[in-house]
Design a protein around this motif. Structure first.
Motif, PDB file in Angstrom:
ATOM      1  N   ILE A  64       0.841  -1.204   0.000  1.00  0.00           N
ATOM      2  CA  ILE A  64       0.000   0.000   0.000  1.00  0.00           C
ATOM      3  C   ILE A  64       0.871   1.247   0.000  1.00  0.00           C
ATOM      4  O   ILE A  64       0.559   2.243  -0.663  1.00  0.00           O
ATOM      5  N   GLY A  65       1.978   1.214   0.737  1.00  0.00           N
ATOM      6  CA  GLY A  65       2.876   2.356   0.778  1.00  0.00           C
ATOM      7  C   GLY A  65       3.463   2.662  -0.591  1.00  0.00           C
ATOM      8  O   GLY A  65       3.548   3.825  -1.005  1.00  0.00           O
ATOM      9  N   GLN A  66       3.879   1.631  -1.305  1.00  0.00           N
ATOM     10  CA  GLN A  66       4.437   1.837  -2.640  1.00  0.00           C
ATOM     11  C   GLN A  66       3.369   2.357  -3.603  1.00  0.00           C
ATOM     12  O   GLN A  66       3.645   3.200  -4.469  1.00  0.00           O
ATOM     13  N   ALA A  67       2.143   1.892  -3.460  1.00  0.00           N
ATOM     14  CA  ALA A  67       1.051   2.398  -4.295  1.00  0.00           C
ATOM     15  C   ALA A  67       0.776   3.867  -3.993  1.00  0.00           C
ATOM     16  O   ALA A  67       0.482   4.657  -4.903  1.00  0.00           O
ATOM     17  N   ALA A  68       0.875   4.237  -2.710  1.00  0.00           N
ATOM     18  CA  ALA A  68       0.677   5.641  -2.345  1.00  0.00           C
ATOM     19  C   ALA A  68       1.740   6.529  -2.979  1.00  0.00           C
ATOM     20  O   ALA A  68       1.448   7.633  -3.454  1.00  0.00           O
ATOM     21  N   VAL A  69       2.974   6.061  -2.998  1.00  0.00           N
ATOM     22  CA  VAL A  69       4.053   6.817  -3.627  1.00  0.00           C
ATOM     23  C   VAL A  69       3.790   6.976  -5.121  1.00  0.00           C
ATOM     24  O   VAL A  69       3.998   8.043  -5.707  1.00  0.00           O
ATOM     25  N   ALA A  70       3.312   5.905  -5.763  1.00  0.00           N
ATOM     26  CA  ALA A  70       3.022   5.973  -7.194  1.00  0.00           C
ATOM     27  C   ALA A  70       1.947   7.006  -7.505  1.00  0.00           C
ATOM     28  O   ALA A  70       1.974   7.648  -8.564  1.00  0.00           O
ATOM     29  N   VAL A  71       1.008   7.193  -6.578  1.00  0.00           N
ATOM     30  CA  VAL A  71      -0.037   8.200  -6.766  1.00  0.00           C
ATOM     31  C   VAL A  71       0.528   9.602  -6.552  1.00  0.00           C
ATOM     32  O   VAL A  71       0.115  10.555  -7.227  1.00  0.00           O
ATOM     33  N   ARG A  72       1.471   9.737  -5.624  1.00  0.00           N
ATOM     34  CA  ARG A  72       2.012  11.064  -5.296  1.00  0.00           C
ATOM     35  C   ARG A  72       2.962  11.594  -6.370  1.00  0.00           C
ATOM     36  O   ARG A  72       3.166  12.802  -6.451  1.00  0.00           O
ATOM     37  N   ILE A  73       3.554  10.743  -7.168  1.00  0.00           N
ATOM     38  CA  ILE A  73       4.521  11.212  -8.179  1.00  0.00           C
ATOM     39  C   ILE A  73       3.857  12.129  -9.208  1.00  0.00           C
ATOM     40  O   ILE A  73       4.328  13.252  -9.425  1.00  0.00           O
ATOM     41  N   PRO A  74       2.759  11.726  -9.875  1.00  0.00           N
ATOM     42  CA  PRO A  74       2.122  12.679 -10.804  1.00  0.00           C
ATOM     43  C   PRO A  74       1.531  13.887 -10.097  1.00  0.00           C
ATOM     44  O   PRO A  74       1.486  14.983 -10.668  1.00  0.00           O
ATOM     45  N   ARG A  75       1.095  13.716  -8.856  1.00  0.00           N
ATOM     46  CA  ARG A  75       0.581  14.855  -8.087  1.00  0.00           C
ATOM     47  C   ARG A  75       1.686  15.875  -7.861  1.00  0.00           C
ATOM     48  O   ARG A  75       1.466  17.082  -7.987  1.00  0.00           O
ATOM     49  N   THR A  76       2.872  15.407  -7.543  1.00  0.00           N
ATOM     50  CA  THR A  76       4.011  16.305  -7.358  1.00  0.00           C
ATOM     51  C   THR A  76       4.374  16.997  -8.663  1.00  0.00           C
ATOM     52  O   THR A  76       4.648  18.208  -8.687  1.00  0.00           O
ATOM     53  N   ALA A  77       4.363  16.251  -9.761  1.00  0.00           N
ATOM     54  CA  ALA A  77       4.678  16.840 -11.067  1.00  0.00           C
ATOM     55  C   ALA A  77       3.675  17.928 -11.431  1.00  0.00           C
ATOM     56  O   ALA A  77       4.056  19.004 -11.930  1.00  0.00           O
ATOM     57  N   LEU A  78       2.396  17.679 -11.175  1.00  0.00           N
ATOM     58  CA  LEU A  78       1.377  18.677 -11.495  1.00  0.00           C
ATOM     59  C   LEU A  78       1.525  19.921 -10.622  1.00  0.00           C
ATOM     60  O   LEU A  78       1.368  21.051 -11.109  1.00  0.00           O
ATOM     61  N   ALA A  79       1.835  19.728  -9.342  1.00  0.00           N
ATOM     62  CA  ALA A  79       2.040  20.881  -8.455  1.00  0.00           C
ATOM     63  C   ALA A  79       3.226  21.717  -8.923  1.00  0.00           C
ATOM     64  O   ALA A  79       3.178  22.960  -8.887  1.00  0.00           O
ATOM     65  N   LEU A  80       4.291  21.068  -9.370  1.00  0.00           N
ATOM     66  CA  LEU A  80       5.453  21.790  -9.892  1.00  0.00           C
ATOM     67  C   LEU A  80       5.077  22.627 -11.110  1.00  0.00           C
ATOM     68  O   LEU A  80       5.405  23.822 -11.196  1.00  0.00           O
ATOM     69  N   LEU A  81       4.376  22.003 -12.048  1.00  0.00           N
ATOM     70  CA  LEU A  81       4.022  22.704 -13.281  1.00  0.00           C
ATOM     71  C   LEU A  81       3.024  23.831 -13.023  1.00  0.00           C
ATOM     72  O   LEU A  81       3.189  24.955 -13.524  1.00  0.00           O
ATOM     73  N   ALA A  82       1.985  23.541 -12.235  1.00  0.00           N
ATOM     74  CA  ALA A  82       0.953  24.544 -11.983  1.00  0.00           C
ATOM     75  C   ALA A  82       1.513  25.712 -11.181  1.00  0.00           C
ATOM     76  O   ALA A  82       1.212  26.882 -11.467  1.00  0.00           O
ATOM     77  N   GLY A  83       2.338  25.423 -10.167  1.00  0.00           N
ATOM     78  CA  GLY A  83       2.920  26.504  -9.374  1.00  0.00           C
ATOM     79  C   GLY A  83       3.840  27.380 -10.192  1.00  0.00           C
ATOM     80  O   GLY A  83       3.792  28.621 -10.097  1.00  0.00           O
ATOM     81  N   ALA A  84       4.667  26.757 -11.028  1.00  0.00           N
ATOM     82  CA  ALA A  84       5.562  27.539 -11.883  1.00  0.00           C
ATOM     83  C   ALA A  84       4.764  28.388 -12.866  1.00  0.00           C
ATOM     84  O   ALA A  84       5.091  29.560 -13.112  1.00  0.00           O
ATOM     85  N   ALA A  85       3.707  27.820 -13.439  1.00  0.00           N
ATOM     86  CA  ALA A  85       2.898  28.554 -14.410  1.00  0.00           C
ATOM     87  C   ALA A  85       2.222  29.755 -13.773  1.00  0.00           C
ATOM     88  O   ALA A  85       2.234  30.868 -14.326  1.00  0.00           O
ATOM     89  N   LEU A  86       1.629  29.577 -12.594  1.00  0.00           N
ATOM     90  CA  LEU A  86       0.911  30.679 -11.955  1.00  0.00           C
ATOM     91  C   LEU A  86       1.871  31.740 -11.424  1.00  0.00           C
ATOM     92  O   LEU A  86       1.567  32.939 -11.474  1.00  0.00           O
ATOM     93  N   GLY A  87       3.026  31.312 -10.899  1.00  0.00           N
ATOM     94  CA  GLY A  87       4.009  32.289 -10.448  1.00  0.00           C
ATOM     95  C   GLY A  87       4.523  33.136 -11.587  1.00  0.00           C
ATOM     96  O   GLY A  87       4.629  34.372 -11.475  1.00  0.00           O
ATOM     97  N   LEU A  88       4.838  32.494 -12.721  1.00  0.00           N
ATOM     98  CA  LEU A  88       5.315  33.231 -13.886  1.00  0.00           C
ATOM     99  C   LEU A  88       4.219  34.121 -14.456  1.00  0.00           C
ATOM    100  O   LEU A  88       4.467  35.283 -14.828  1.00  0.00           O
ATOM    101  N   ALA A  89       2.989  33.611 -14.528  1.00  0.00           N
ATOM    102  CA  ALA A  89       1.881  34.408 -15.057  1.00  0.00           C
ATOM    103  C   ALA A  89       1.637  35.644 -14.203  1.00  0.00           C
ATOM    104  O   ALA A  89       1.361  36.733 -14.726  1.00  0.00           O
TER     105      ALA A  89
END
Length: 347
Positions: A64-89
């Motif tokens: 279950i822990g490894q599955a949780a990590v697999a879910v958090r990886i795209p979530r982290t990627a999206l937070a990186l992209l969205a935060g960078a986009a809004l900060g730059l905008a």
């Protein structure tokens, strides 16, 4: 010969010291970004052992822990992209309007994108990712033009105060229209209300991939507009005297911000205040030169959204707070401080 006229190798120019300090700040900010990314993968509503984190990063799903990590990886990627986009905008919008209160949320751009998506879902049954993205971008662009036209009416043109008031009024009006559209549609009301809060939960790489070309175009246009924004900061008359095509420069830079805001809103929902807070903090570190300010705002935005997402996961365990709620808690007091201390002066 006077002593002070002799060559002094240890005397550095102010520009050299400034660039060196900026380089150090950049390295420090990238280090913080790396640490927050690691925390985002390892921290959440469920405690995960380090061994499971490493195994999950390697693609294993045996626990279950490894599955949780697999879910958090795209979530982290999206937070990186969205935060960078809004900060730059946010930094671009403040540069284009020379308004210290400019922000995709305050100027109504995010809510314009939100209204367009809601109308598309409720009235035209849009469902594909491409339709969401294009609809949000068109809505963001329409809202930006509308606010600028309204703020330009009357004597004095588009002053910072008039733009802020026009944006706030437009945002409230669009928010009411969203409610009016959703209210009779119980079949979509739950999903729309959840999306409107703004968040990165439930992210998958399948959701992220369609938005990447739009974000890449927005980042490229925005960062390449740095010199033009420096010219605009001198004032329209002086910028034109230096050979800058003011209207074109504003339009191109605004296009980059609209692409970033629209694409981010399509995938995350409207996230407010991040584009207001980050550029101001970045100016404290690197000054007003947009060649430095824009990259710092992008990296700072990624850091802030990641931090907000991590906080949202742990403060209400076992439930979560969406990042839109956390950034509102941070941004609302910051907005009040800017209004009280800067008196809505131009940049």
């Amino acid at each position: 010969m006077k002593a002070d006229s002799l060559p002094t190798p240890r005397r550095w120019s102010a520009a050299g010291r400034s660039n060196r300090n900026r380089g150090l700040f950049l390295a420090g900010l990238l280090l913080v970004l790396g640490l927050l990314s690691a925390l985002s993968v390892g921290v959440g509503t469920r405690d995960v052992a380090l061994a499971d984190v490493l195994a999950g990063l390697g693609g294993r799903l045996d626990s279950i822990g490894q599955a949780a990590v697999a879910v958090r990886i795209p979530r982290t990627a999206l937070a990186l992209l969205a935060g960078a986009a809004l900060g730059l905008a946010g930094a671009i919008m403040q540069g284009v309007t020379r308004n210290p209160l400019a922000d995709p949320g305050i100027l109504g751009v995010n809510m314009g994108a939100s209204l367009a998506v809601v109308v598309g879902v409720a009235w035209f049954d849009i469902a594909s990712a491409q339709a969401y993205i294009w609809t949000a971008i068109l809505g963001a662009g329409g809202a930006a033009v509308f606010v600028y036209v309204i703020g330009s009416l009357g004597r004095g043109g588009a002053t910072p105060l008039k733009l802020a008031l026009a944006g706030a009024a437009t945002s409230v009006a669009f928010s009411s229209m969203v409610i009016a559209v959703v209210l009779p549609r119980n079949d979509i009301a739950g999903g729309i209300r959840s999306w409107q809060i703004g968040g990165v939960g439930g992210a998958t790489f399948e959701r992220i991939l369609p938005v990447l070309p739009f974000l890449a175009a927005g980042f490229a246009i925005g960062l390449l507009s740095a010199r033009k924004l420096n010219s605009l900061a001198l004032g329209d008359e002086l910028a034109a005297g230096l050979g800058e095509r003011v209207a074109l420069a504003r339009a191109v830079a605004s296009l980059g911000a609209i692409l970033l805001c629209g694409a981010t809103t399509a995938v995350c929902g409207p996230i407010g205040f991040l584009g207001l807070v980050v550029p101001h903090l970045s100016r404290l570190l690197v000054g007003v030169d947009h060649r430095w300010l824009l990259p710092f705002s992008a990296i700072g935005g990624a850091c802030l959204l990641l931090a907000a997402d991590i906080v949202g996961r742990i403060v209400a365990r076992p439930a979560e707070l969406d990042v839109g709620i956390v950034t509102a808690f941070i941004g609302a007091p910051f907005f009040i401080w800017i209004v009280r201390h800067q008196r809505v002066r131009e940049l």
